[in-house]
Design an enzyme around this catalytic site. Structure first.
Site, short mmCIF file in Angstrom:
data_model
loop_
_atom_site.label_atom_id
_atom_site.label_comp_id
_atom_site.label_asym_id
_atom_site.label_seq_id
_atom_site.Cartn_x
_atom_site.Cartn_y
_atom_site.Cartn_z
N LYS A 133 0.83 -1.21 0.00
CA LYS A 133 0.00 0.00 0.00
C LYS A 133 0.86 1.25 0.00
O LYS A 133 0.57 2.23 -0.70
CB LYS A 133 -0.93 0.01 1.21
CG LYS A 133 -2.05 -1.01 1.15
CD LYS A 133 -3.05 -0.66 0.05
CE LYS A 133 -4.21 -1.67 0.06
NZ LYS A 133 -5.20 -1.35 -1.02
N LYS A 236 -5.13 -11.74 -9.01
CA LYS A 236 -6.00 -12.68 -8.32
C LYS A 236 -7.43 -12.50 -8.75
O LYS A 236 -7.87 -11.38 -9.05
CB LYS A 236 -5.91 -12.47 -6.79
CG LYS A 236 -4.68 -13.04 -6.14
CD LYS A 236 -4.62 -12.68 -4.66
CE LYS A 236 -5.78 -13.26 -3.89
NZ LYS A 236 -5.67 -12.99 -2.43
N LYS A 239 -13.86 -10.49 -6.21
CA LYS A 239 -15.27 -10.11 -6.30
C LYS A 239 -15.43 -8.66 -6.73
O LYS A 239 -16.46 -8.27 -7.26
CB LYS A 239 -15.96 -10.32 -4.94
CG LYS A 239 -16.04 -11.77 -4.49
CD LYS A 239 -16.85 -11.93 -3.23
CE LYS A 239 -16.12 -11.45 -2.00
NZ LYS A 239 -15.07 -12.39 -1.56
#
Length: 380
Positions: A133, A236, A239
Site C-alpha cells: 500500500k 488474483k 469479487k
C-alpha cells in the site's frame, strides 16, 4: 515434531458472494477440516461428545476486518448472511463447529487493544500488505521500511492518508486467533506472514506478563494456490473486479460459467503447456482443473502431483479443449454447492439462528481466556 491439532481457528471477510478462488482456497478446506476433526468417537454422553468435537473447529465471519475498506451500512448485514449461507452450502455444518460473527464477541477488540499496547510498530511496517500500500501510494519509495515510515509520517504525502485500520488490523487478527487458544490456523501462502506475526505477538505477551498466557499457533497450509482472474491472469480473482467475466461466483448458473471460461484470456499458442510465467492464462486453467481433478479422484497426492498429472493429460491438446474440459469439471463439481446456496440464501431466520448459537459458544470460550488476560495484566 508436529504439534497435535487441538483446535483450529479461521476467519473470512463478508464481502459478498464467494468466488471460485474463495471456494478452492478457503471454504472447501473449511469443510474438509471440519470433517477430519469432528469425527464422532463412541461415547455414552453423546451430547457432551458433540460439544467437545464442535469446539475443535471455530470459524469466524470477520465483519470488523471488512471495515478496512468502506462498507455501505445497508450492505453489512446482507453480506454477512450471504457469506453464512455460502459457508454452509460449501459443506460447513453449524452443528459440528462454532460459526459466528466477529463483531458479536466484543472481547476480540478488547484483547486487540491490549496487544496493540505491546506490539512494536516496526513489526507492522514489515507486513507485506502494508508495504504494498505504501508503494502504491508513493511510487518513488522503493519499499524500504525507513522510507515507508518517513512517507507515512509526512502530512503532505499520499501515504499519510492511509487509514490506521489497514496498518493495525494484523493485531486484531492476532487477537482473533489467540482469544480461542487455537493450535493451528489454516492459511494459504499469502497469509503465512500473519501467523508468524501472531506467534511473535503471543510470545511478546507471554514474556511481558511473565506467564504463558497464549499458545503459539502453528500454520496449517491449505492445499490450493490462489485462482487468478479469467480476464487478466496476472491478478488474483476478485469479487471487486469491474470486469464481470473475470470472476466465477458461487451463484453463477451453468451458462454463466460456460460463457466466462469460454472467454478466458489465453495466448496465440494453440497447444497446452504449463508455463505460468509466459502463459499465465493457460496455467490458470490447468490449476483450476487440477484442483477439482484431485477432489474427483479422492487423491491424497500433493497438489504439485495432481498438476503434473493434469498437465500430462492435456499435453499437445488444443486450448479450446482445455477450456471445454475445465468448464465441465467446474460446473459438475460445484453444482451441489450452487444449488444449496440458491436454496439456503433465502432462509435468513435460519442463518441468523446459526450465527446466534455460534456467538454464544464463542463468547463462552473467549471469556475464559480473557479472564486469564485480566488477571495477568492486573485488570482483575
Amino acid at each position: 515434531m508436529a504439534t497435535k491439532i487441538t483446535r483450529i481457528f479461521s476467519g473470512i471477510q463478508p464481502t459478498g458472494i464467494p468466488h471460485l478462488g474463495n471456494y478452492l482456497g478457503t471454504l472447501s478446506n473449511w469443510a474438509r477440516l471440519q470433517d477430519q476433526l469432528t469425527r464422532q468417537t463412541p461415547s455414552e454422553d453423546c451430547a457432551t461428545n458433540a460439544v467437545q468435537a464442535r469446539d475443535k473447529v471455530i470459524y469466524s465471519i470477520a465483519d470488523l476486518h471488512a471495515f478496512t475498506v468502506p462498507q455501505p451500512p445497508k450492505a453489512v448485514l446482507k453480506n454477512t448472511l450471504d457469506m453464512t449461507a455460502s459457508i454452509i452450502a460449501c459443506g460447513v455444518d453449524p452443528e459440528r463447529c462454532v460459526l459466528f460473527r466477529q463483531s458479536a464477541v466484543p472481547l476480540h477488540t478488547e484483547l486487540a487493544w491490549m496487544l496493540n499496547c505491546i506490539t512494536p510498530v516496526g513489526w507492522l511496517h514489515k507486513m507485506t500488505q502494508w508495504k504494498t500500500k505504501l508503494q502504491n501510494k508513493n511510487p518513488s519509495d522503493h519499499g524500504t521500511a525507513s522510507s515507508g515510515i518517513d512517507a507515512a509520517s509526512d502530512p503532505n504525502s499520499e501515504t499519510s492518508k492511509l487509514r490506521l485500520g489497514l496498518f493495525a488490523y494484523p493485531v486484531l487478527q492476532a487477537a482473533d486467533i489467540l482469544l480461542y487458544s487455537a493450535s493451528h490456523v489454516p492459511v494459504g501462502e499469502d497469509q503465512k506472514q500473519h501467523i508468524e506475526l501472531t506467534r511473535d505477538i503471543a510470545d511478546m505477551a507471554n514474556r511481558h506478563f511473565k506467564t504463558k498466557l497464549f499458545q503459539l499457533p502453528d500454520v496449517l497450509m491449505t492445499t490450493n494456490k490462489r485462482v487468478m482472474s479469467l480476464r487478466d491472469p496476472t491478478k488474483k480473482m476478485s469479487k471487486s473486479d469491474k470486469t464481470a467475466n473475470a470472476t466465477i461466483l458461487l451463484t453463477d448458473s451453468d451458462d454463466d460459467i460456460r460463457s466466462k471460461i469460454r472467454k478466458t484470456v489465453t495466448d496465440p499458442i494453440d497447444t497446452v503447456t504449463y508455463d505460468p510465467e509466459n502463459r499465465p492464462g493457460v496455467a490458470n486453467l490447468l490449476r483450476i482443473y487440477s484442483a477439482f481433478y484431485q477432489r474427483a479422484e479422492n487423491s491424497s497426492n500433493a497438489e504439485s502431483s495432481a498438476l503434473n498429472d493434469v498437465t500430462q493429460l492435456f499435453a499437445g491438446k488444443k486450448n479450446q479443449e482445455l477450456k471445454e474440459k475445465t468448464t465441465d469439471i467446474v460446473i459438475e463439481s460445484t453444482r451441489k454447492v450452487r444449488q444449496e446456496l440458491k436454496r439456503i440464501i433465502k432462509e435468513e431466520d435460519y442463518l441468523m439462528g446459526c450465527l446466534l448459537r455460534g456467538e454464544e459458544e464463542a463468547s463462552m470460550i473467549a471469556a475464559k481466556n480473557w479472564e486469564r488476560v485480566k488477571k495477568a495484566s492486573g485488570l482483575s
